[in-house]
Motif scaffolding. Sequence first.
Motif, PDB file in Angstrom:
ATOM      1  N   VAL A 319       0.810  -1.228   0.000  1.00 19.91           N
ATOM      2  CA  VAL A 319       0.000   0.000   0.000  1.00 19.91           C
ATOM      3  C   VAL A 319       0.840   1.273   0.000  1.00 19.91           C
ATOM      4  CG1 VAL A 319      -1.671   1.353   1.328  1.00 19.91           C
ATOM      5  CG2 VAL A 319      -2.026  -1.090   0.992  1.00 19.91           C
ATOM      6  N   PRO A 320       1.868   1.415   0.842  1.00 21.07           N
ATOM      7  CA  PRO A 320       2.652   2.658   0.821  1.00 21.07           C
ATOM      8  C   PRO A 320       3.237   2.966  -0.543  1.00 21.07           C
ATOM      9  CG  PRO A 320       3.147   1.400   2.787  1.00 21.07           C
ATOM     10  CD  PRO A 320       2.321   0.505   1.919  1.00 21.07           C
ATOM     11  N   VAL A 321       3.763   1.927  -1.216  1.00 22.56           N
ATOM     12  CA  VAL A 321       4.342   2.125  -2.548  1.00 22.56           C
ATOM     13  C   VAL A 321       3.271   2.547  -3.547  1.00 22.56           C
ATOM     14  CG1 VAL A 321       5.577   1.025  -4.460  1.00 22.56           C
ATOM     15  CG2 VAL A 321       6.178   0.473  -2.098  1.00 22.56           C
ATOM     16  N   LEU A 322       2.110   1.906  -3.483  1.00 23.07           N
ATOM     17  CA  LEU A 322       1.027   2.238  -4.406  1.00 23.07           C
ATOM     18  C   LEU A 322       0.527   3.658  -4.191  1.00 23.07           C
ATOM     19  CD1 LEU A 322      -1.030  -1.092  -4.323  1.00 23.07           C
ATOM     20  CD2 LEU A 322       0.479  -0.285  -6.149  1.00 23.07           C
ATOM     21  N   LEU A 323       0.421   4.079  -2.926  1.00 26.55           N
ATOM     22  CA  LEU A 323      -0.040   5.432  -2.627  1.00 26.55           C
ATOM     23  C   LEU A 323       0.912   6.475  -3.195  1.00 26.55           C
ATOM     24  CD1 LEU A 323      -1.367   5.170   1.037  1.00 26.55           C
ATOM     25  CD2 LEU A 323      -2.673   5.890  -0.954  1.00 26.55           C
ATOM     26  N   GLU A 324       2.202   6.232  -3.048  1.00 26.54           N
ATOM     27  CA  GLU A 324       3.167   7.186  -3.573  1.00 26.54           C
ATOM     28  C   GLU A 324       3.204   7.155  -5.092  1.00 26.54           C
ATOM     29  OE1 GLU A 324       6.894   7.766  -1.752  1.00 26.54           O
ATOM     30  OE2 GLU A 324       6.327   6.788   0.118  1.00 26.54           O
ATOM     31  N   CYS A 325       2.820   6.040  -5.669  1.00 26.14           N
ATOM     32  CA  CYS A 325       2.881   5.875  -7.123  1.00 26.14           C
ATOM     33  C   CYS A 325       1.666   6.481  -7.817  1.00 26.14           C
ATOM     34  CB  CYS A 325       2.998   4.389  -7.459  1.00 26.14           C
ATOM     35  SG  CYS A 325       3.107   4.043  -9.221  1.00 26.14           S
ATOM     36  N   GLY A 327      -1.325   7.764  -5.906  1.00 30.18           N
ATOM     37  CA  GLY A 327      -2.081   8.699  -5.095  1.00 30.18           C
ATOM     38  C   GLY A 327      -3.561   8.370  -4.988  1.00 30.18           C
ATOM     39  N   LEU A 328      -4.407   9.370  -5.268  1.00 27.84           N
ATOM     40  CA  LEU A 328      -5.844   9.212  -5.095  1.00 27.84           C
ATOM     41  C   LEU A 328      -6.474   8.231  -6.069  1.00 27.84           C
ATOM     42  CD1 LEU A 328      -7.086  12.852  -4.447  1.00 27.84           C
ATOM     43  CD2 LEU A 328      -6.491  11.094  -2.805  1.00 27.84           C
ATOM     44  N   ALA A 329      -5.738   7.825  -7.082  1.00 30.53           N
ATOM     45  CA  ALA A 329      -6.292   6.849  -8.033  1.00 30.53           C
ATOM     46  C   ALA A 329      -6.374   5.459  -7.409  1.00 30.53           C
ATOM     47  CB  ALA A 329      -5.436   6.792  -9.300  1.00 30.53           C
ATOM     48  N   LEU A 330      -5.731   5.259  -6.269  1.00 31.52           N
ATOM     49  CA  LEU A 330      -5.793   3.972  -5.580  1.00 31.52           C
ATOM     50  C   LEU A 330      -7.071   3.902  -4.754  1.00 31.52           C
ATOM     51  CD1 LEU A 330      -4.292   1.329  -4.921  1.00 31.52           C
ATOM     52  CD2 LEU A 330      -3.319   2.489  -2.942  1.00 31.52           C
ATOM     53  N   HIS A 331      -7.922   2.935  -5.065  1.00 31.48           N
ATOM     54  CA  HIS A 331      -9.211   2.832  -4.386  1.00 31.48           C
ATOM     55  C   HIS A 331      -9.276   1.652  -3.425  1.00 31.48           C
ATOM     56  CE1 HIS A 331     -13.493   3.187  -3.745  1.00 31.48           C
ATOM     57  NE2 HIS A 331     -13.683   1.942  -4.144  1.00 31.48           N
ATOM     58  N   ARG A 378       3.828  -1.493 -11.971  1.00 32.06           N
ATOM     59  CA  ARG A 378       4.781  -2.612 -11.951  1.00 32.06           C
ATOM     60  C   ARG A 378       6.219  -2.098 -11.824  1.00 32.06           C
ATOM     61  NH1 ARG A 378       3.094  -7.707 -13.073  1.00 32.06           N
ATOM     62  NH2 ARG A 378       5.200  -8.292 -13.754  1.00 32.06           N
ATOM     63  N   ASP A 379       6.540  -1.042 -12.558  1.00 34.19           N
ATOM     64  CA  ASP A 379       7.884  -0.463 -12.468  1.00 34.19           C
ATOM     65  C   ASP A 379       8.158   0.064 -11.070  1.00 34.19           C
ATOM     66  OD1 ASP A 379       8.336  -1.052 -15.095  1.00 34.19           O
ATOM     67  OD2 ASP A 379       8.094   1.000 -15.841  1.00 34.19           O
ATOM     68  N   CYS A 380       7.149   0.702 -10.484  1.00 33.81           N
ATOM     69  CA  CYS A 380       7.300   1.278  -9.145  1.00 33.81           C
ATOM     70  C   CYS A 380       7.512   0.181  -8.100  1.00 33.81           C
ATOM     71  CB  CYS A 380       6.071   2.109  -8.814  1.00 33.81           C
ATOM     72  SG  CYS A 380       6.251   3.140  -7.347  1.00 33.81           S
ATOM     73  N   LEU A 381       6.726  -0.881  -8.194  1.00 41.81           N
ATOM     74  CA  LEU A 381       6.876  -1.993  -7.253  1.00 41.81           C
ATOM     75  C   LEU A 381       8.232  -2.675  -7.409  1.00 41.81           C
ATOM     76  CD1 LEU A 381       3.291  -3.549  -7.486  1.00 41.81           C
ATOM     77  CD2 LEU A 381       4.300  -2.478  -5.460  1.00 41.81           C
ATOM     78  N   ALA A 382       8.646  -2.862  -8.650  1.00 43.00           N
ATOM     79  CA  ALA A 382       9.941  -3.518  -8.913  1.00 43.00           C
ATOM     80  C   ALA A 382      11.097  -2.690  -8.358  1.00 43.00           C
ATOM     81  CB  ALA A 382      10.109  -3.743 -10.409  1.00 43.00           C
ATOM     82  N   LYS A 383      11.020  -1.363  -8.528  1.00 46.09           N
ATOM     83  CA  LYS A 383      12.085  -0.491  -8.037  1.00 46.09           C
ATOM     84  C   LYS A 383      12.151  -0.494  -6.511  1.00 46.09           C
ATOM     85  CE  LYS A 383      12.124   2.662 -11.991  1.00 46.09           C
ATOM     86  NZ  LYS A 383      11.790   4.017 -12.477  1.00 46.09           N
ATOM     87  N   ASN A 384      11.033  -0.852  -5.869  1.00 45.82           N
ATOM     88  CA  ASN A 384      10.998  -0.910  -4.415  1.00 45.82           C
ATOM     89  C   ASN A 384      11.273  -2.310  -3.877  1.00 45.82           C
ATOM     90  OD1 ASN A 384       9.925   1.740  -2.866  1.00 45.82           O
ATOM     91  ND2 ASN A 384       9.118   1.698  -4.964  1.00 45.82           N
TER      92      ASN A 384
END
Length: 389
Positions: A319-325, A327-331, A378-384
């Motif tokens: 969740v933290p990674v998704l929120l930073e990636c 933002g408000l588009a995460l439901h 996917r890129d954001c998660l992989a980088k983290n």
Amino acid sequence: MNTHVKEILVLGDGDFSYSSSLVSPSLECNLTSTVFLSQQQIISTYGNDVQRNIQSLEEKGVKVLFSVDATNLPPLLCNRQYDSIHFNFPHTGGKGKISENRKLLIDLFKSLQTVVKETGNVEIALLPGQGGTEADGQALRSKGNNWNIQEAAAISGFILYSVEKFGADFYNLTGYRGRSKAFFCDSGLRHKFKIQSFNSSSLTRVLKSTQPESYIQKYLENYSLASQSLSYRCNNNLGNFDELFSIYVNTNENECERASKRAKLEHQEDIGNHILKLTGLQSKKLIFYPFDKTKVLYPPCIRHDVSMWTESADTPNIVPVLLECVGLALHQVTKREPEPFFNTKTQKYSHCFSITYSHPFEALSEEYVKHLAHVTVRDCLAKNGFDLH
């Protein structure tokens, strides 16, 4: 020219009865009325009465244009911007051509992107069941059996912000086939759109702060946390974030106090720390949103899955990674299976999540979310450090 006079464009007006209803002494506007057919075809389709409408409009200073394709506007119209654009009951003709009418709407909104003012709106009237929104009520059809007007609009950055009953008292029920084959639009719905497109600069306002309370001093006058209820259900491992976007910050001191009370906090400066605790964000980043955004009437929810390997059976907190990636588009984030699959060969556990994307203020199309899920996220998660399938 009076800068306060509204610029109005009417597309596909048939016998010009709708444009005629807009012209009144009480409405100051520069009106342009168009039809798809040539002047000769219009007279042949609607009879001599249409000539009286045309003459009346031109005498009142209305610009009347023929042979105008709403999906490919001529330079004469493209060189101007309008406060309001109207298209009542667009149709490609014939029956059962849902795909063609969907394409008509997609091409229409693409054509209108550059001619509607930033503060302007587009109004599309459809019959119940055609639009594919909750406003259709009992006439709502399955996803594959409607025109999906919200998706068509979102592709070009338009959001649906209002749906009203279409008043037909002034409107001649002629249809594109002429007066001999009228259709009844008394139950029609007027869908109102404006541009609020999804992009990285306007999606969220991210503030890096060494002291969470410092955002109050710097951003108090301009931004608030957006109101959006989020629920992450993943065997309770990811926690409940319903409060995340329910805290408002306003310039009014009393409003700040009320915001603190709603969050059950004693001091205003604790709000930042509270959000960081809720989100699990490691860095001092807070999500902000401008006050002046219009809410999407029926925010569509679009789901995509993502899977990953871990060496532990514990559910990874993405969740933290998704929120930073995004933002408000995460439901919503939901785990697909109660227990992870264990690969005996690699000695790793497989976790699969369903991620639902939705946005309370900006246009999210299925086309864009597909790119967002399969590339950006996917890129954001992989980088983290997440080992994705």
